[in-house]
Design a protein around this motif. Structure first.
Motif, PDB file in Angstrom:
ATOM      1  N   GLN A  90      25.052   5.841  -3.790  1.00 51.34           N
ATOM      2  CA  GLN A  90      24.422   5.560  -4.986  1.00 51.34           C
ATOM      3  C   GLN A  90      22.750   6.214  -4.355  1.00 51.34           C
ATOM      4  OE1 GLN A  90      24.009   1.566  -5.965  1.00 51.34           O
ATOM      5  NE2 GLN A  90      23.076   0.922  -3.853  1.00 51.34           N
ATOM      6  N   GLU A  91      22.108   6.460  -5.628  1.00 51.84           N
ATOM      7  CA  GLU A  91      20.492   6.942  -5.407  1.00 51.84           C
ATOM      8  C   GLU A  91      19.879   5.879  -4.847  1.00 51.84           C
ATOM      9  OE1 GLU A  91      19.292   8.021  -8.996  1.00 51.84           O
ATOM     10  OE2 GLU A  91      20.403  10.145  -9.283  1.00 51.84           O
ATOM     11  N   PHE A 139       0.753  -1.328  -0.210  1.00 52.66           N
ATOM     12  CA  PHE A 139       0.114  -0.072  -0.034  1.00 52.66           C
ATOM     13  C   PHE A 139       0.886   1.227  -0.161  1.00 52.66           C
ATOM     14  CE2 PHE A 139      -2.263   3.466   2.354  1.00 52.66           C
ATOM     15  CZ  PHE A 139      -3.516   3.531   1.387  1.00 52.66           C
ATOM     16  N   TRP A 140       1.822   1.480   0.912  1.00 54.71           N
ATOM     17  CA  TRP A 140       2.486   2.555   1.293  1.00 54.71           C
ATOM     18  C   TRP A 140       3.623   2.712  -0.022  1.00 54.71           C
ATOM     19  CZ3 TRP A 140       0.895   6.581   3.746  1.00 54.71           C
ATOM     20  CH2 TRP A 140      -0.156   6.115   4.884  1.00 54.71           C
ATOM     21  N   LEU A 141       4.106   1.543  -0.404  1.00 56.26           N
ATOM     22  CA  LEU A 141       5.036   1.594  -1.718  1.00 56.26           C
ATOM     23  C   LEU A 141       4.190   2.418  -2.861  1.00 56.26           C
ATOM     24  CD1 LEU A 141       7.549   0.991  -3.461  1.00 56.26           C
ATOM     25  CD2 LEU A 141       6.504  -1.458  -3.718  1.00 56.26           C
ATOM     26  N   THR A 142       2.846   2.007  -2.874  1.00 53.46           N
ATOM     27  CA  THR A 142       2.168   2.462  -4.236  1.00 53.46           C
ATOM     28  C   THR A 142       1.870   4.119  -3.840  1.00 53.46           C
ATOM     29  OG1 THR A 142       1.175   0.001  -4.652  1.00 53.46           O
ATOM     30  CG2 THR A 142       0.199   2.162  -5.597  1.00 53.46           C
ATOM     31  N   CYS A 143       1.726   4.114  -2.849  1.00 53.90           N
ATOM     32  CA  CYS A 143       1.399   5.830  -2.513  1.00 53.90           C
ATOM     33  C   CYS A 143       2.544   6.551  -2.853  1.00 53.90           C
ATOM     34  CB  CYS A 143       1.174   5.901  -0.918  1.00 53.90           C
ATOM     35  SG  CYS A 143      -0.469   5.190  -0.488  1.00 53.90           S
ATOM     36  N   LEU A 144       3.601   5.963  -2.372  1.00 58.95           N
ATOM     37  CA  LEU A 144       4.998   6.948  -2.576  1.00 58.95           C
ATOM     38  C   LEU A 144       5.375   6.769  -4.182  1.00 58.95           C
ATOM     39  CD1 LEU A 144       6.968   5.749   0.340  1.00 58.95           C
ATOM     40  CD2 LEU A 144       5.865   8.087  -0.025  1.00 58.95           C
ATOM     41  N   LYS A 145       5.167   5.821  -4.995  1.00 63.93           N
ATOM     42  CA  LYS A 145       5.310   5.833  -6.331  1.00 63.93           C
ATOM     43  C   LYS A 145       4.484   6.802  -7.065  1.00 63.93           C
ATOM     44  CE  LYS A 145       7.581   2.812  -8.489  1.00 63.93           C
ATOM     45  NZ  LYS A 145       8.194   1.667  -9.294  1.00 63.93           N
ATOM     46  N   ASN A 146       3.439   6.811  -6.542  1.00 61.86           N
ATOM     47  CA  ASN A 146       2.263   7.854  -7.456  1.00 61.86           C
ATOM     48  C   ASN A 146       2.644   9.189  -7.128  1.00 61.86           C
ATOM     49  OD1 ASN A 146       0.742   5.684  -8.607  1.00 61.86           O
ATOM     50  ND2 ASN A 146      -0.615   5.454  -7.207  1.00 61.86           N
ATOM     51  N   HIS A 147       3.672   9.495  -6.353  1.00 55.64           N
ATOM     52  CA  HIS A 147       3.984  11.127  -6.426  1.00 55.64           C
ATOM     53  C   HIS A 147       5.165  11.257  -6.832  1.00 55.64           C
ATOM     54  CE1 HIS A 147       5.959  14.263  -4.355  1.00 55.64           C
ATOM     55  NE2 HIS A 147       4.632  14.776  -3.801  1.00 55.64           N
ATOM     56  N   PRO A 148       5.318  12.034  -7.938  1.00 58.34           N
ATOM     57  CA  PRO A 148       6.455  12.087  -8.768  1.00 58.34           C
ATOM     58  C   PRO A 148       7.754  12.398  -8.072  1.00 58.34           C
ATOM     59  CG  PRO A 148       4.662  13.662  -9.441  1.00 58.34           C
ATOM     60  CD  PRO A 148       4.058  13.004  -8.315  1.00 58.34           C
ATOM     61  N   GLY A 149       7.737  13.211  -7.008  1.00 58.25           N
ATOM     62  CA  GLY A 149       8.834  13.688  -6.168  1.00 58.25           C
ATOM     63  C   GLY A 149       9.428  12.298  -5.641  1.00 58.25           C
ATOM     64  N   PHE A 150       8.879  11.302  -4.948  1.00 63.53           N
ATOM     65  CA  PHE A 150       9.258  10.329  -4.255  1.00 63.53           C
ATOM     66  C   PHE A 150       9.412   9.202  -5.425  1.00 63.53           C
ATOM     67  CE2 PHE A 150       7.082  11.888  -0.355  1.00 63.53           C
ATOM     68  CZ  PHE A 150       8.135  11.877   0.378  1.00 63.53           C
ATOM     69  N   GLU A 151       8.789   9.055  -6.444  1.00 64.77           N
ATOM     70  CA  GLU A 151       8.946   8.028  -7.399  1.00 64.77           C
ATOM     71  C   GLU A 151      10.083   8.088  -8.138  1.00 64.77           C
ATOM     72  OE1 GLU A 151       9.051   6.109 -11.309  1.00 64.77           O
ATOM     73  OE2 GLU A 151       9.037   8.350 -10.811  1.00 64.77           O
ATOM     74  N   ARG A 152      10.758   9.341  -8.316  1.00 61.19           N
ATOM     75  CA  ARG A 152      12.084   9.280  -9.010  1.00 61.19           C
ATOM     76  C   ARG A 152      13.230   8.941  -8.056  1.00 61.19           C
ATOM     77  NH1 ARG A 152      11.078  15.250  -8.475  1.00 61.19           N
ATOM     78  NH2 ARG A 152      10.054  15.027 -10.518  1.00 61.19           N
ATOM     79  N   ASN A 153      12.993   8.859  -6.681  1.00 62.54           N
ATOM     80  CA  ASN A 153      13.913   8.431  -5.911  1.00 62.54           C
ATOM     81  C   ASN A 153      13.971   6.978  -5.467  1.00 62.54           C
ATOM     82  OD1 ASN A 153      14.975  11.144  -5.544  1.00 62.54           O
ATOM     83  ND2 ASN A 153      13.410  11.782  -3.991  1.00 62.54           N
ATOM     84  N   ILE A 154      12.810   6.237  -5.761  1.00 61.90           N
ATOM     85  CA  ILE A 154      12.730   5.005  -5.427  1.00 61.90           C
ATOM     86  C   ILE A 154      13.247   4.144  -6.494  1.00 61.90           C
ATOM     87  CG2 ILE A 154      10.846   3.101  -5.003  1.00 61.90           C
ATOM     88  CD1 ILE A 154       8.961   5.348  -4.111  1.00 61.90           C
ATOM     89  N   MET A 155      14.457   3.517  -6.073  1.00 55.30           N
ATOM     90  CA  MET A 155      15.119   2.584  -7.034  1.00 55.30           C
ATOM     91  C   MET A 155      14.627   1.103  -6.972  1.00 55.30           C
ATOM     92  SD  MET A 155      17.465   4.727  -8.649  1.00 55.30           S
ATOM     93  CE  MET A 155      16.364   6.055  -8.142  1.00 55.30           C
TER      94      MET A 155
END
Length: 330
Positions: A245-246, A127-143
């Motif tokens: 690393q990112e 659930f929370w992984l999906t929430c964060l990945k749907n936000h552009p700012g957090f999504e670009r930081n999730i490898m």
């Protein structure tokens, strides 16, 4: 006299040369009125922060029930599941994170088996992984490597600091192969505007926490291996070093600004300020958007609204050729 003092003195001279004394006198009276306005505005923000502290306590039972549903501790009743159906498909799901249960269901041909496997799913996985990945700012930081551990993220709690202005996040994780911590924290410190400031409040700094990574599991660094040969003996040795690393988890090691920046290159100062601003923007969105409306970010509804807010206004000098009106002439 420092640089700031010199600038202010020059501005004062220009001000006196630009306006005659009677007008300057009236302008000074207006400045005093403006200062009184700022004093009242400061009280407004003090009371507003107090209200936010109060209402976070009122929201807490709702957030707790949300957590229990997400983790399978509570199964909502049929009455609690009744929602008004949307009239259109306005909000497409932007990110879908497949859980192991989803993959199992997709590979099942028998309908009864598929229904059974879906019933076995506990809570709402990822659930929370999906929430964060749907936000552009957090999504670009999730490898990609971050996603496995973020599946273990069970809750994000928000609280307000009692002894000063600011707020704090607690990221609660279940046991995972990457680190031993059950809770990771991130705190943002704010200050109310000073007498001369026109801002609502200002961001002072943020503080993360130490992550106790398990051996060879640190996602914020990679290991570089390099061979070196001794000039005299011709023997070789292997040197290993950690290189940043990112990773999403650098969020818990926020950027800082040194107390003294006089000797720093201007480009480095600007870069650090941009990093600080970006970090604060993520914290603000997490506080005001994601935590309060997590289900909207999970389904993609809130993300669609967020992207619409960021759209640039249309340039009046351009038009769509397909929409050009026919004036009726041949």
């Amino acid at each position: 006299m420092d640089k700031q003092g010199v600038v202010e003195e020059v501005q004062q001279i220009e001000y006196e040369e630009q306006y005659p004394k009677p007008i300057r006198r009236r302008i000074d009276a207006l400045k005093n009125l403006q200062q009184q306005h700022r004093d009242i505005e400061r009280k407004f923000h003090e009371e507003l922060l107090a209200i936010e502290r109060k209402y976070i306590e009122l929201y807490s039972p709702l957030y707790q029930k949300r957590h229990e549903i997400l983790t399978g501790q509570y199964e909502p009743t049929n009455e609690e599941c009744k929602v008004e159906s949307p009239k259109d498909d306005k909000y497409p799901k932007i990110v879908q994170i497949s859980s192991d249960a989803d993959k199992k269901e997709e590979n099942t041909n028998d309908g009864h088996e598929s229904e059974k496997s879906s019933e076995d799913v506990v809570g709402i996985p990822a659930f929370w992984l999906t929430c964060l990945k749907n936000h552009p700012g957090f999504e670009r930081n999730i490898m990609p490597k971050d996603e496995e551990v973020l599946r273990a993220l069970e809750n994000i709690k928000l609280s307000y600091l009692e002894d000063q202005y600011g707020f704090k996040f607690e990221f609660h994780f279940k046991e995972n192969p990457y680190f031993t911590d059950k809770v990771l924290t991130k705190t943002y410190f704010l200050s109310l505007p000073s007498g001369s400031s026109q801002e609502d409040y200002s961001f002072d700094k943020s503080e993360g926490c130490e992550i106790h990574w398990k051996e060879n599991k640190n996602l914020t660094v990679r290991i570089e291996t390099k061979k070196q040969r001794h000039k005299g003996t011709n023997r070789t040795r292997v040197i290993k070093r950690q290189v940043p690393q990112e990773s999403f988890f650098t969020f818990f090691s926020p950027p800082t600004m040194p107390d003294q920046t006089d000797t720093m290159p201007l480009e480095e100062i600007q870069e650090r300020r941009e990093n600080l601003d970006s970090d604060f923007d993520l914290g603000e969105d997490l506080r005001t958007k994601i935590v309060p409306n997590a289900v909207g970010w999970f389904t993609g509804e809130a993300a669609a609204d967020f992207l619409l807010e960021d759209e640039l206004p249309e340039d009046e000098d351009y038009y769509d050729e397909d929409s050009e009106e026919d004036d009726g002439e041949d």
